[in-house]
Each structure stands twice: as C-alpha cells, then as structure tokens.
Design an enzyme around this catalytic site. Structure first.
Site, mmCIF file in Angstrom:
data_model
loop_
_atom_site.group_PDB
_atom_site.id
_atom_site.type_symbol
_atom_site.label_atom_id
_atom_site.label_comp_id
_atom_site.label_asym_id
_atom_site.label_seq_id
_atom_site.Cartn_x
_atom_site.Cartn_y
_atom_site.Cartn_z
ATOM 1 N N ASP A 128 16.925 -25.615 -10.556
ATOM 2 C CA ASP A 128 18.020 -25.118 -11.390
ATOM 3 C C ASP A 128 17.772 -23.649 -11.685
ATOM 4 O OD1 ASP A 128 20.300 -25.041 -13.229
ATOM 5 O OD2 ASP A 128 20.131 -27.220 -13.206
ATOM 6 N N HIS A 202 23.820 -22.988 -9.889
ATOM 7 C CA HIS A 202 22.540 -23.397 -10.495
ATOM 8 C C HIS A 202 21.363 -22.945 -9.624
ATOM 9 C CE1 HIS A 202 23.864 -25.652 -14.009
ATOM 10 N NE2 HIS A 202 24.832 -26.163 -13.282
ATOM 11 N N GLU A 265 29.275 -27.158 -11.371
ATOM 12 C CA GLU A 265 29.361 -25.932 -12.169
ATOM 13 C C GLU A 265 29.034 -24.670 -11.372
ATOM 14 O OE1 GLU A 265 28.156 -27.859 -16.483
ATOM 15 O OE2 GLU A 265 26.554 -27.020 -15.270
#
Ligand code: TNX
Length: 468
Positions: A128, A202, A265
């Site tokens: 991440d 990410h 995302e």
C-alpha cells in the site's frame, strides 16, 4: 487436545475395541463434500469422521469448541452426534500488514485463530502507499526503500491540520522465505493464503522506490499518513512489465489459486492531467481512464490466467469493463457483487456495511481504541447475509462467500488487533459456515460467552461492550 482430556490423543485408522474411550479420527471412503465431517461423542469416546483431511481438521476445531473454556483432566463431554458442512466455500479474513507491519509470528497467530473458527482464506494485503511488505528479488528497492516510512501521523488522519507526526521510522517486510513459511503454516491448517498486490493506485511506496513508475518522475516519500492517495502508476509498457515481474514472483511463492490485484480507490486525476497518459489511452484505444485501468487489470488477468490462477479485484475493477476471468471482491456494499454475479463472474462479499472490522463496534467511542470511523456492532456482523435477494438461485451460486476486513491504519499492537477482530470474526465465521435457517442471535450470544473465555484463555483480547 491431549492434555485437556487427560489422556494422549490417539490417531487410529480403526477404533480399537476394548481399550476404553478414545479419540478416533477416521477418513471415510464415502464421497462427501470436501469440508464435511461427522463428530460423535458417546460411551466409546469421540469419533471424528470425514472423507478428507480438511474435514477432519474442522472436526477437531468443533471438538475443541465442545470442551469447556478451561478443560482439564477429568473433563466430561456431553454426548453429541453432529453432521456438519459449510454453507460457503470462501470464509475469509483480510489482514493489512501494509499500514502497520505485522511480524511473521503475528500472521501465524492470526492464521491459528482463523482456523479455530473454520475460516479458510487469509487475504494478505501486502502493499500500500504506506509500505511494501514482500521481498521481490528483481526489484530490491521495493523493500529496501518502500518497506520503510520515516514517520507516521499521530491520531486520526482526518483531524484538522497541521498533523503531528511521531518522528519514528516504521517498517518491515516478509522475505520470500517468510512468505513460504506463512503459506505452509496456513496449508497445514487448511487456510489458503491469498496475496494482494494493490494496483494501479495505493502504490506510493513502490513509486517512492522507483519514481519511474509514477507520473511526474519526481521523488516522493513512502506515505506517512492515511486516506486516499492521489498517486497512481503510469501506463508505460515498462510499468506493466514491472507489474508482471512482481506477479510472477508472487506466484512462485504463493500457490493460492487466487491472486488479488487490488484496483480500489485508484484516483485518476494524474492520468487526466498527464499528456503522456492521454496519449497512451489513444494508443491503446481504451477510451478513457476507466478503460485504461481495465486494460491494466486485463493484462494482469491474462498473465495470471496463463499460469492457471484467478484474478481477484475490489469492485472498482467493474468500472471500465470486467476482465474475463476476474472474481470481484465487493466492498462498496454488495451492488458490485450483484453486478458481477449477474455477468456470470464469481464474487466474494465484503461490504463495508457488515464486514469492516476496522470500524467502531460500539456507539461509545471511548470504550475502544481509535478507529477509522463507521459503526459495526457484533449484532450487525451476525446479521450479514452474503446472498442478496436480487440474485436468482443460479446467479447466487457465484457468491463464493464473504470475508472480514481488518484494515491496519489504526492497529498499532496485538491488543488493538485482537479486540477489533474478536468477537466480530466469530459472528462472521458462523454466518459463513452455518445454514441461514439456524442463525439465532440470542443463542449465539449465549454460546459466545463461553467461546470468549476460550479465546481469552489463549491470550486473545476480546472487545466487551460496556454494561448498560
Ligand atoms: C478503503 S476497502 C480501502 C482501504 C482502507 C479502508 C479503511 C478498500 C478496498 N480500500 O485502503 O484501508 O477503506 O476502512
């Protein structure tokens, strides 16, 4: 088991007549669903039967649950005849060592706790913005640089700025041998370890290690705070090759039939404002930024499929068109899961509303450690239904099961990890294993009281709601 029952555990192919009560584990020849088992307690002792080692493993876990929380020599077991099998094949839990690194031993301990609840998939979120946690031989800077951040935000990341940082480096990673050890430990307990490399968003830790992966070529640090990050990989062929190289090493180490490639995302602003990315979109003929994400996911799908694996992705992978062999992990509610199942794709239900174990579990925030937000009390987890009414019986067969997410932003130690996971994971385990008709909240609470003592005897800190 041996010490708790006061006599050694004997594993026999056949019960030996005349030797007194024994625990017998028996592989039956009759064909049966893979995870099904029978458990009988009578005057002859305990008999565990299954056609498979997996079923026997679950039978042992059930037997442990029939024992009192602190069983000792002389403990008596009530007579029982149980024929059991799971409702869903995918009974998962996601762990996030990317935000706060978890030493190997902590991961193994979590696997043990999953197995005790007959949960059979550990989804490991290995990368991440805040840290890259898996050694990749071909790209050593991913861990030399990307596994370490200089500092971490103190308190909640949505607090008014300026933020305070702890001025303490944080990091760590799993060597490939560590990963193999985690895989083997899981396999011995019938828990498949499913790795996730989160792309194309990410990815700030990777871009910090190799700025050529990003869109401005500039240095950036491993991200020291939480929340959605604007950085995203560029779409150069070299970057896609990088991803393929990474996944090839991931597949070498993780035999899991499923490999998760994230997809969540991924903020597209950098793509929108980059002339080079826009040129790539035209070159590839993929229409727009969503199409570009689908193109990249499609390349990963092709690679994984060519190696006999299946791609998993968060439900955003639906956005630019779903890749042919993709399985969708539906987190923004169940609608992505419904859409994917209707398209004939497999689905894992992981909706934020019912399975986000990083959310608060009681309205009184003072009685629990800092959390990202939300409110997910135990009763709501227990009420989770993975099969939405919108699906026909045929479509519902695509719902492999569900899983609980333990995002790690606000998990700084074992106690916080335990008390966010437990007892909510117990409720989820029952939802995913037991027939829907047998769900009974008052009865669950009664049984849970003993089970919590059992977990506490193992050193697990369970969240307890304040009285009143
Ligand atoms: C959303 S769920 C994320 C994670 C965060 C989580 C916090 C998902 C696919 N992405 O990056 O950790 O919310 O609840």
């Amino acid at each position: 088991l041996a010490p708790v029952l006061g006599r050694p555990l004997r594993i026999l192919d056949q019960a030996v007549a005349g030797t007194g009560p024994a625990i017998v584990l028996q592989r039956t020849a009759a064909p049966a669903p893979e995870e099904a088992y029978r458990l009988t307690v009578d005057a002859q002792g305990v008999r565990l039967e299954s056609a498979t080692g997996i079923g026997l493993g679950w039978a042992v876990q059930s037997l442990v649950q029939l024992l009192p929380p602190r069983a000792a020599g002389g403990t008596e077991l009530a007579a029982a005849a149980i024929a059991d099998q799971p409702r869903f094949a995918w009974r998962g839990a996601m762990l996030d060592p990317a935000r706060h690194f978890l030493p190997v031993e902590e991961v193994l301990r979590y696997i043990d706790l999953l197995a005790r609840h007959k949960l059979n998939r550990l989804h490991l979120h290995l990368t991440d913005d805040q840290g890259w946690r898996m050694e990749i031989r071909r790209y050593p800077r991913l861990t030399a640089v990307g596994a370490w951040r200089a500092e971490t935000v103190v308190g909640h990341s949505s607090a008014p700025k300026p933020h305070t940082f702890d001025a303490t480096p944080h990091g760590g990673f799993y060597t490939q041998d560590d990963c193999r050890r985690i895989v083997a430990y899981g396999a011995a307990r019938h828990v498949t370890v499913v790795p996730e490399i989160d792309l194309p968003g990410h990815m700030q830790a990777a871009i910090a290690a190799y700025p050529w992966l990003g869109n401005d070529g500039k240095d950036c640090p491993v991200y020291p705070t939480w929340g959605i990050n604007p950085h995203i990989l560029n779409a150069e062929e070299r970057t896609i090759r990088f991803l393929e190289d990474v996944l090839l090493e991931v597949m070498e180490v993780f035999p899991s039939p499923w490999i998760h490639v994230g997809g969540d995302e991924a903020v597209k602003d950098e793509w929108k404002s980059s002339p080079r990315v826009q040129e790539r979109i035209r070159e590839l003929g993929c229409g727009d930024e969503h199409g570009l994400q689908s193109y990249i996911i499609g390349r990963m799908d092709a690679l994984l499929s060519a190696h006999g694996r299946r791609l998993l992705g968060w439900d955003e992978i639906l956005e630019g068109g779903l890749s042919p062999n993709a399985t969708v992990v539906s987190w923004r509610g169940v609608k992505g899961g419904i859409e994917a199942a209707k398209l004939g794709h497999d689905v894992i239900m992981a909706p934020g509303t019912h399975t986000y174990l990083d959310h608060y579990q009681h309205a009184d925030q003072a009685c629990q450690s800092l959390s990202i937000g939300g409110l997910l009390p135990l009763e709501k987890v227990y009420a989770f239904e993975p099969i939405p009414p919108e699906l026909s019986a045929d479509e519902a067969r695509h719902v492999l099961g569900g899983q609980g997410q333990l995002w790690g932003e606000y998990i700084c130690d074992r106690e916080q990890l335990d008390s966010k996971a437990f007892p909510r994971l117990c409720a989820l385990a029952e939802v995913l294993w037991s027939p829907k008709e047998l769900r009974d909240w008052p009865d669950f609470q009664r049984r849970l009281a003993d089970h919590v003592k059992r977990l506490e005897a193992l050193g697990v800190t369970c969240f307890r709601a304040p009285a009143g």
